[in-house]
Design a protein around this motif. Sequence first.
Motif, PDB file in Angstrom:
ATOM      1  N   SER A 259       6.654   5.158   0.109  1.00 10.77           N
ATOM      2  CA  SER A 259       5.521   5.623  -0.557  1.00 10.77           C
ATOM      3  C   SER A 259       4.312   4.741  -0.283  1.00 10.77           C
ATOM      4  O   SER A 259       3.198   5.642  -0.366  1.00 10.77           O
ATOM      5  N   ALA A 260       4.226   3.602  -0.480  1.00  4.00           N
ATOM      6  CA  ALA A 260       2.964   2.717  -0.228  1.00  4.00           C
ATOM      7  C   ALA A 260       2.339   3.120   1.036  1.00  4.00           C
ATOM      8  O   ALA A 260       1.037   3.514   1.119  1.00  4.00           O
ATOM      9  N   VAL A 261       3.330   3.105   1.887  1.00  2.94           N
ATOM     10  CA  VAL A 261       2.635   3.169   3.673  1.00  2.94           C
ATOM     11  C   VAL A 261       1.964   4.762   3.576  1.00  2.94           C
ATOM     12  O   VAL A 261       1.014   5.004   4.030  1.00  2.94           O
ATOM     13  N   ARG A 262       2.763   5.552   2.932  1.00  3.65           N
ATOM     14  CA  ARG A 262       2.309   7.135   2.716  1.00  3.65           C
ATOM     15  C   ARG A 262       1.099   7.221   2.114  1.00  3.65           C
ATOM     16  O   ARG A 262       0.087   7.941   2.619  1.00  3.65           O
ATOM     17  N   MET A 263       0.891   6.517   1.010  1.00  4.89           N
ATOM     18  CA  MET A 263      -0.226   6.562   0.243  1.00  4.89           C
ATOM     19  C   MET A 263      -1.413   5.917   1.067  1.00  4.89           C
ATOM     20  O   MET A 263      -2.405   6.691   1.176  1.00  4.89           O
ATOM     21  N   ILE A 264      -1.403   4.560   1.675  1.00  8.38           N
ATOM     22  CA  ILE A 264      -2.255   4.246   2.469  1.00  8.38           C
ATOM     23  C   ILE A 264      -2.785   5.079   3.685  1.00  8.38           C
ATOM     24  O   ILE A 264      -3.932   5.106   4.061  1.00  8.38           O
TER      25      ILE A 264
END
Length: 275
Positions: A259-264
């Motif tokens: 989720s963090a990478v997708r948000m970034i």
Amino acid sequence: MNILISVDIEGVAGVYHPEQVRPGNPEYERARRLMAAEANAAIAGAYDAGASQVYVNDSHGAFRNMPPDLLDERAQAIQGKPRYLSMVSGVELGMDGVCLIGYHSRAQGLGILAHTINSFAFARIAVDGRELGEAGLYGALAGAYGAAVIMASGDDVFIEENRDLFPHTTWVQTKRATGANSGISLSPAQSCAAIRAGVQQAVAGRSACRPLLLAETGKPLQITLQTQTTALADLFCQWPGLVRTAGDELRFSAPDIESAVRMINSLSAMSSMLR
Ligand SMILES: [Zn+2]
């Protein structure tokens, strides 16, 4: 045995300048061939060590740099964007090891063409207070799928920056940085020979490497982003849930590294509005 080879361009031998990594000019046309040659060296090393299937992930810019007809025909290529797992797409197929070829140091690092995901948008990315570059972020994403980074190549600064995160990984230094756009490089042929030998050794000794986990499974991650300008932070904080912590800094929490990478990557795509 499946091996994933993720290939960026900034850490490839002979590459120093933004012109070489940006499509639309003869310098790039030459550099993308150097990138494909290092990818082929890694593919060959994996097959030398007994891999049954190698997947090669094109991980720079628009993710379609390496001309498919120049890639080793034994490998399957993963190209094009957007895609959820970005630089490590393919791990979802089940990999026995991941190699990072042509990688570079993080934003504000002393390495050649240093940046993190998007040089226009991000000045610094930290997860639970630990500053990470692309190798750390995507190494952790691969780790969430149970795959370890077994080998990585790039300049000396990239290697020093990431050694602690990947203690048993095989490193291949392609060049030494003397500035953001200067350095001392192996010849492409020597770099390819070192990469082939490095991947072969890494695949053979892969059992020493463990998947990178940044936090206990199930524990949310706190992401801190420093933006390149305050206008970018204004834009990103239009997204509900993002908290402005300074003119050029914001925070958000994510249930897991994917989720963090997708948000970034979503914020990276948004940033094109201000280009
Ligand atoms: Zn790149």
